[in-house]
Design an enzyme around this catalytic site. Structure first.
Site, PDB file in Angstrom:
ATOM      1  N   CYS A 338       0.796  -1.243   0.000  1.00  0.00           N
ATOM      2  CA  CYS A 338       0.000   0.000   0.000  1.00  0.00           C
ATOM      3  C   CYS A 338       0.826   1.290   0.000  1.00  0.00           C
ATOM      4  CB  CYS A 338      -0.974   0.006   1.173  1.00  0.00           C
ATOM      5  SG  CYS A 338      -1.482  -1.608   1.755  1.00  0.00           S
ATOM      6  N   ARG A 367       6.174 -11.599   5.408  1.00  0.00           N
ATOM      7  CA  ARG A 367       5.579 -11.455   6.736  1.00  0.00           C
ATOM      8  C   ARG A 367       6.037 -12.603   7.625  1.00  0.00           C
ATOM      9  NH1 ARG A 367      -0.700 -10.125   5.070  1.00  0.00           N
ATOM     10  NH2 ARG A 367      -0.209  -8.372   3.710  1.00  0.00           N
ATOM     11  N   GLN A 385       1.047 -10.986  -3.372  1.00  0.00           N
ATOM     12  CA  GLN A 385      -0.358 -10.591  -3.290  1.00  0.00           C
ATOM     13  C   GLN A 385      -0.810 -10.111  -4.653  1.00  0.00           C
ATOM     14  OE1 GLN A 385      -0.247  -7.498  -0.224  1.00  0.00           O
ATOM     15  NE2 GLN A 385      -1.939  -8.590   0.722  1.00  0.00           N
ATOM     16  N   ASP A 387      -2.573  -7.562  -5.617  1.00  0.00           N
ATOM     17  CA  ASP A 387      -3.022  -6.379  -4.910  1.00  0.00           C
ATOM     18  C   ASP A 387      -3.616  -5.345  -5.866  1.00  0.00           C
ATOM     19  OD1 ASP A 387      -3.357  -5.068  -2.579  1.00  0.00           O
ATOM     20  OD2 ASP A 387      -1.226  -4.845  -2.117  1.00  0.00           O
ATOM     21  N   HIS A 389      -5.110  -1.024  -5.572  1.00  0.00           N
ATOM     22  CA  HIS A 389      -5.588   0.120  -4.792  1.00  0.00           C
ATOM     23  C   HIS A 389      -6.359   1.029  -5.722  1.00  0.00           C
ATOM     24  CE1 HIS A 389      -2.295  -1.368  -2.231  1.00  0.00           C
ATOM     25  NE2 HIS A 389      -3.194  -1.127  -1.292  1.00  0.00           N
ATOM     26  N   LYS A 469     -15.047  -3.773   5.552  1.00  0.00           N
ATOM     27  CA  LYS A 469     -14.529  -4.626   4.471  1.00  0.00           C
ATOM     28  C   LYS A 469     -15.505  -5.718   4.082  1.00  0.00           C
ATOM     29  CE  LYS A 469     -12.216  -7.880   7.500  1.00  0.00           C
ATOM     30  NZ  LYS A 469     -11.232  -8.932   7.596  1.00  0.00           N
ATOM     31  N   HIS A 515      -8.458  -0.842  -0.689  1.00  0.00           N
ATOM     32  CA  HIS A 515      -7.500  -1.941  -0.877  1.00  0.00           C
ATOM     33  C   HIS A 515      -8.280  -3.148  -1.365  1.00  0.00           C
ATOM     34  CE1 HIS A 515      -4.599  -0.077   2.055  1.00  0.00           C
ATOM     35  NE2 HIS A 515      -5.731   0.378   2.547  1.00  0.00           N
TER      36      HIS A 515
HETATM   37 ZN   LIG Z   1      -3.345  -2.072   0.473  1.00  0.00          ZN
END
Ligand SMILES: [Zn+2]
Ligand SMILES: [Zn+2]
Length: 642
Positions: A338, A367, A385, A387, A389, A469, A515
């Site tokens: 992010c 992680r 990921q 991902d 945004h 979410k 996200h």
């Molecule tokens: Zn994010």
């Protein structure tokens, strides 16, 4: 003694003396059939068994057999029976620790010098059968903690003593059946005869209280059902899951490997797994491009200050790896993408006309996970990921959420998933942002779900601290659920990084940030795909679509030629021109789960054709090489939904 009122939800109510147990009054409130199936009662989400005295008015629903909650009571009671059987068979030197019910079964932790072996299971099960048949009642008694400690100390049950000491209560409840007693909150079955079907499954090491310094106990896992048929069905499903285990198939099909020398939780993609991953990535990128997303690439490390600004150092540090020093500046590996996307946002001045901005990245993050929690591709320490945004204006939020949902479901359906469990998580107790923003965002999520015609459950208070979410779980071929997509509205990061755009009113405003991860992580998603398809991927995803094989050396050159032509046509093909029997080659290709086996004999060579054999054993008539190529390419287009 006073009276209390017990009320059956959707039914009558009666007055009974205080300290009456449910077992004593349910006969008056339930039908005969329900009474026979009633194992316990539930009130305010708490399950109370039929032997626990009640001290205040309650409204209850019965906990019946063949329900999830009924199974929990059954399984935990079976754990007690197992603990007794273990001590009966192996003596009181075996010490008991804890034995809860878990999803699909139960376990009990024991201390014993020697390891339990699968051979021991038979003996334990035989003794359990005797206890079950005896129909021993479960009874409950209250004992002062001092008395209970003295008793368990005398028996050398040091784990129980420790538990009672830690509870720090004046009194504890003890459940007994036959001559076995255990410190326990309950609830339990009325008696052991309710246990109609059980099986011990496996034994594994487990740290006492999850603490690596406290020594290892032996955890015996088992399961129990109310009838043999359900147990059989479950054991069959377990067998099927074992066959589909992505770690086993990953090894057999040459998809990925994890090695100690590299490090636990770190995936090495082997050529076939890398091909599979490339196909998924290409498809993913194409779909995003079609839906007006733009692709980003960002680095793996960033200055520690970035993670301070983003809040990760405060809220997420236990998942982050230690800092490294570069030119006297601290840097850290990224646990999330992010802040980098925020960086790209900040690279230019933004106006209200630029929105919505949709940026996606296959971003690899690191992680920390405990070594004991790592599991094949499902739980790893480095993963990519999928991902994205989205930055938008408040008036665009509804449409953006809807578009994300639409794209998510389209892609998941294309991968072969058709059943979804959808959850909407709302504002938790600790949160940032104004309540007005939260309301607007939650309403937008809810509206989008309704507009898409999706059934969903609300998880009250389960949102992230920075916004509400949506979570989507997918159901695989065996009916198992896997957490997959997540869509989160964020009021926090735009604030922390103080990002803005110039509105139509010529003043600066803060954009909304969303996200979104669709597959979650590529590693995990591929793990699920492997198990979903049992390694037999549809043609558009198969790392190898066809393997060409000659019957004798006389067609060796022809096979080479077909191989070359198909590769050039864009097919993923392999060749097997070894001097081996055809049946042997076919068997190997079947084990490798290759969709098409192409056989080249004299006749095929002469007519410039190939005979096509499917992985299910069926044969297609011989066809020209170009026709086969066309057929596969058409199937791929169909599979990719083009
Ligand atoms: Zn994010
Ligand atoms: Zn218990």
């Amino acid at each position: 003694m006073g009276k209390i009122t017990v009320t059956l939800q959707d039914g009558g109510s009666i007055e009974v003396p205080e300290s009456t147990t449910a077992g004593e009054f349910i006969g008056e409130l339930l039908s005969n059939k329900q009474r026979k199936n009633c194992l316990a009662i539930e009130t305010d989400g708490q399950i109370i068994d039929l032997v626990t005295p009640l001290t205040s008015d309650i409204t209850f629903t019965p906990v019946l057999k063949d329900t999830e909650k009924g199974l929990e009571v059954l399984r935990h009671s079976t754990a007690h029976v197992m603990a007794q059987a273990v001590q009966d068979v192996f003596g009181k030197e075996v010490k008991v620790a804890i034995g809860p019910s878990i999803q699909d079964g139960f376990y009990y932790d024991f201390y014993r010098d020697e390891p339990f072996t699968p051979d021991d299971f038979e003996k334990i099960e035989a003794r359990m059968t005797e206890i079950v048949r005896s129909g021993a009642s479960f009874s409950r008694s209250i004992m002062s903690s001092g008395e209970a400690i003295a008793r368990f100390e005398a028996e050398g049950e040091k784990y129980k003593v420790e538990l009672i000491e830690d509870l720090g209560q004046e009194a504890v409840s003890i459940y007994s059946h036959s001559d076995f007693s255990d410190l326990c909150r309950g609830p339990h079955l009325p008696d052991t005869s309710y246990i109609k079907a059980f099986k011990l499954l496996r034994v594994a090491g487990a740290y006492w209280r999850g603490d690596e310094k406290r020594g290892v106990l032996q955890r015996i896992y088992g399961t129990a059902f109310f009838d043999q048929k359900s147990l059989k069905k479950y054991l069959n499903a377990l067998e099927e899951a074992k066959k589909r285990d992505h770690r086993k198939l990953g090894r057999e099909l040459g998809l990925f490997t994890i090695q100690d020398q590299i490090g636990p939780g770190l995936i090495l993609w082997q050529p076939k797994g890398a091909q599979l991953r490339r196909l998924i990535e290409d498809y993913w990128k194409d779909e995003h491009y079609k839906n007006d997303y733009e692709l980003l690439y960002t680095p793996h490390i960033a200055r520690q200050d970035l993670w301070k600004t983003s809040g990760h150092l405060d809220f997420y540090s236990e998942n982050m790896y230690a800092a490294m020093n570069i030119d006297d500046v601290q840097y850290q590996l990224k646990p999330m993408n992010c802040p980098f996307h925020v960086g790209v946002y900040n690279s230019e001045k933004r106006s209200y006309r630029d929105f919505p901005i949709r940026w996606c990245e296959l971003g690899t993050v690191y992680r920390y996970e405990r070594a004991g929690a790592l599991h094949g591709l499902m739980r790893v320490r480095g993963f990519t990921q999928d991902d994205a945004h989205i930055f938008c204006r408040p008036d665009q939020l509804n449409d953006e959420i809807y578009n994300i949902l639409e794209l998510n479901l389209h892609i998941l359906e294309n991968f072969g998933f058709s059943e979804f469990d959808v959850y909407l998580s709302t504002r938790p107790e600790k949160y940032v942002g104004s309540t007005e923003n939260w309301q607007q965002a939650t309403a937008a999520l809810e509206k989008a779900l309704e507009r898409r015609g999706l059934d969903f459950s609300i998880d009250p208070g389960e949102g992230v601290f920075y916004g509400p979410k949506i979570d989507i779980k997918i159901k695989d071929q065996l009916g198992r659920s896997w957490q997959c997509s997540t869509i989160q509205v964020d009021f926090n990061l735009p604030e922390r990084f103080d990002i803005s755009y110039t509105g139509s009113d010529n003043t600066e405003h803060q954009p909304i940030m969303i996200h979104r991860a669709l597959m979650g992580s590529l590693e995990r998603f591929i793990g699920v795909l492997i198990e979903h398809y049992a390694g037999a991927f549809p043609i558009w995803l198969a790392p190898v679509q066809a393997r060409i094989m000659n019957i004798t050396d006389a067609q060796g050159d022809y096979a080479e030629q077909v191989y070359r032509r198909l590769r050039e046509a864009g097919l993923r093909v392999e060749k097997d021109v070894r001097n081996e029997k055809l049946n042997y080659k076919i068997r190997e290709a079947q084990v490798a789960k290759i969709p098409y086996m192409l056989i080249a004999g004299d006749k095929e060579k002469e007519e410039e054709t190939i005979t096509v054999r499917l992985r299910n054993g069926k044969n297609l008539p011989a066809m020209p090489v170009t026709e086969f190529a066309e057929k596969v390419l058409a199937e791929c287009r169909l599979g990719r939904g083009i």
